[in-house]
Structures are given as C-alpha cells and as structure tokens.
Motif scaffolding. Structure first.
Motif, PDB file in Angstrom:
ATOM      1  N   THR A  23      34.346  31.236  45.163  1.00 21.08           N
ATOM      2  CA  THR A  23      34.185  32.257  44.128  1.00 21.08           C
ATOM      3  C   THR A  23      33.308  33.392  44.630  1.00 21.08           C
ATOM      4  OG1 THR A  23      34.379  30.559  42.431  1.00 21.08           O
ATOM      5  CG2 THR A  23      33.417  32.667  41.756  1.00 21.08           C
ATOM      6  N   LEU A  25      30.831  36.148  43.933  1.00 23.20           N
ATOM      7  CA  LEU A  25      29.879  36.432  42.868  1.00 23.20           C
ATOM      8  C   LEU A  25      29.465  37.895  42.852  1.00 23.20           C
ATOM      9  CD1 LEU A  25      27.519  33.349  43.260  1.00 23.20           C
ATOM     10  CD2 LEU A  25      29.592  33.550  41.860  1.00 23.20           C
ATOM     11  N   THR A  44      29.153  42.919  40.644  1.00 23.54           N
ATOM     12  CA  THR A  44      28.863  41.533  40.305  1.00 23.54           C
ATOM     13  C   THR A  44      29.978  41.046  39.389  1.00 23.54           C
ATOM     14  OG1 THR A  44      26.491  41.956  40.425  1.00 23.54           O
ATOM     15  CG2 THR A  44      27.156  39.997  39.255  1.00 23.54           C
ATOM     16  N   ALA A  45      30.458  39.848  39.633  1.00 23.40           N
ATOM     17  CA  ALA A  45      31.502  39.274  38.783  1.00 23.40           C
ATOM     18  C   ALA A  45      31.009  39.243  37.339  1.00 23.40           C
ATOM     19  CB  ALA A  45      31.862  37.873  39.261  1.00 23.40           C
ATOM     20  N   PRO A  46      31.847  39.682  36.399  1.00 27.13           N
ATOM     21  CA  PRO A  46      31.404  39.773  34.994  1.00 27.13           C
ATOM     22  C   PRO A  46      30.788  38.491  34.443  1.00 27.13           C
ATOM     23  CG  PRO A  46      33.545  40.817  35.253  1.00 27.13           C
ATOM     24  CD  PRO A  46      33.229  40.142  36.564  1.00 27.13           C
ATOM     25  N   ASP A  47      31.335  37.338  34.779  1.00 26.33           N
ATOM     26  CA  ASP A  47      30.803  36.092  34.225  1.00 26.33           C
ATOM     27  C   ASP A  47      29.566  35.592  34.966  1.00 26.33           C
ATOM     28  OD1 ASP A  47      32.490  35.639  36.398  1.00 26.33           O
ATOM     29  OD2 ASP A  47      33.127  33.670  35.688  1.00 26.33           O
ATOM     30  N   HIS A  48      29.073  36.375  35.942  1.00 23.13           N
ATOM     31  CA  HIS A  48      27.854  36.003  36.670  1.00 23.13           C
ATOM     32  C   HIS A  48      26.764  37.061  36.536  1.00 23.13           C
ATOM     33  CE1 HIS A  48      29.476  32.404  38.567  1.00 23.13           C
ATOM     34  NE2 HIS A  48      30.607  33.066  38.669  1.00 23.13           N
ATOM     35  N   ARG A  49      26.967  38.029  35.652  1.00 26.30           N
ATOM     36  CA  ARG A  49      25.958  39.078  35.444  1.00 26.30           C
ATOM     37  C   ARG A  49      24.747  38.509  34.713  1.00 26.30           C
ATOM     38  NH1 ARG A  49      30.462  43.604  34.222  1.00 26.30           N
ATOM     39  NH2 ARG A  49      31.037  43.856  36.404  1.00 26.30           N
ATOM     40  N   ARG A  51      22.106  37.283  36.224  1.00 27.37           N
ATOM     41  CA  ARG A  51      21.518  36.180  36.999  1.00 27.37           C
ATOM     42  C   ARG A  51      20.716  36.667  38.203  1.00 27.37           C
ATOM     43  NH1 ARG A  51      26.485  31.785  37.168  1.00 27.37           N
ATOM     44  NH2 ARG A  51      26.876  31.796  34.939  1.00 27.37           N
TER      45      ARG A  51
END
Length: 123
Positions: A23, A25, A44-49, A51
């Motif tokens: 994946t 990130l 940054t991948a939307p579902d990892h923002r 962090r």
C-alpha cells in the motif's frame, strides 16, 4: 500521476514513497534547483491522512536539502487548497509568491518556502 509519469520524473528528480506492504501511503518528488530543493507532488493517501505522514516526508525533504547543501525547501499548491496552506504554515513554510496558470487573470497557485538551518544548529 501514473506509475509511468512517476518513472519519467525519476529520471531527473528523486521520487520518495512511504509504503505499508503493497500500500502506497505517501509520496513526493524532490528536484534540486540552484537555491532550493523543490518539493513536488506531495501526496498522502486519503485514508491515511492525519497520521503525520506529510510531516515525515517533509522532514526527509529537509534532510535531503541539507545533504545537497541547499538552504531551503519550496513547493507550490493550488490556491483553493486552503487546508494544505494551513498545514504548510504549521510545518514552517511561508508564502513567497502567487502565480497564475496560462489563461487566468487571477492567481491559481501559491509558492511556499521554508528556510533551513544547518543540522545541529538551533533555529
């Protein structure tokens, strides 16, 4: 961007990525300029923002700039991405220019810069 455009960028710039398994990130493209290191396509991948991944990428860009003996980072962002502007301000960047894409009579992009102190020096 596609894998092909990233591969093309990698012929003249540094492409960096954070991954977790297969994946992706976060990624960025670093291009040395005479008086700064240009940080392009920071994503940054939307579902990892939220962090701290952008902060990690920028910290790495700072280290690369110092290693290349460049005194600053620069980046551009679209004018409507106000959330990004706030993030860059929090990370020590300040606005240095507004530019317009061809055909526009108003600014469409902001340029931000972050001067760097040599590693080990106190800011």
């Amino acid at each position: 961007m596609t894998p092909q455009t990233l591969a093309a960028e990698a012929t003249t710039a540094e492409v960096w990525a954070l991954t977790e398994g297969d994946t992706l990130l976060a990624c960025m493209i670093l291009t040395p300029k005479p008086d700064h290191l240009y940080l392009g396509k920071l994503a940054t991948a939307p579902d990892h923002r939220g962090r701290g991944l952008a902060r990690r990428m920028i910290t790495h860009a700072e280290a690369r700039a110092r290693a290349l003996h460049l005194p600053a980072l620069q980046l551009q962002t679209r004018i409507e991405l106000t959330e990004n502007h706030a993030t860059f301000h929090r990370l020590g960047f300040h606005e240095i220019a507004r530019t317009a894409h061809p055909g526009y009579d108003r600014p469409t992009s902001l340029t931000f810069a972050k001067p760097l102190t040599p590693q080990g020096d106190l800011p």
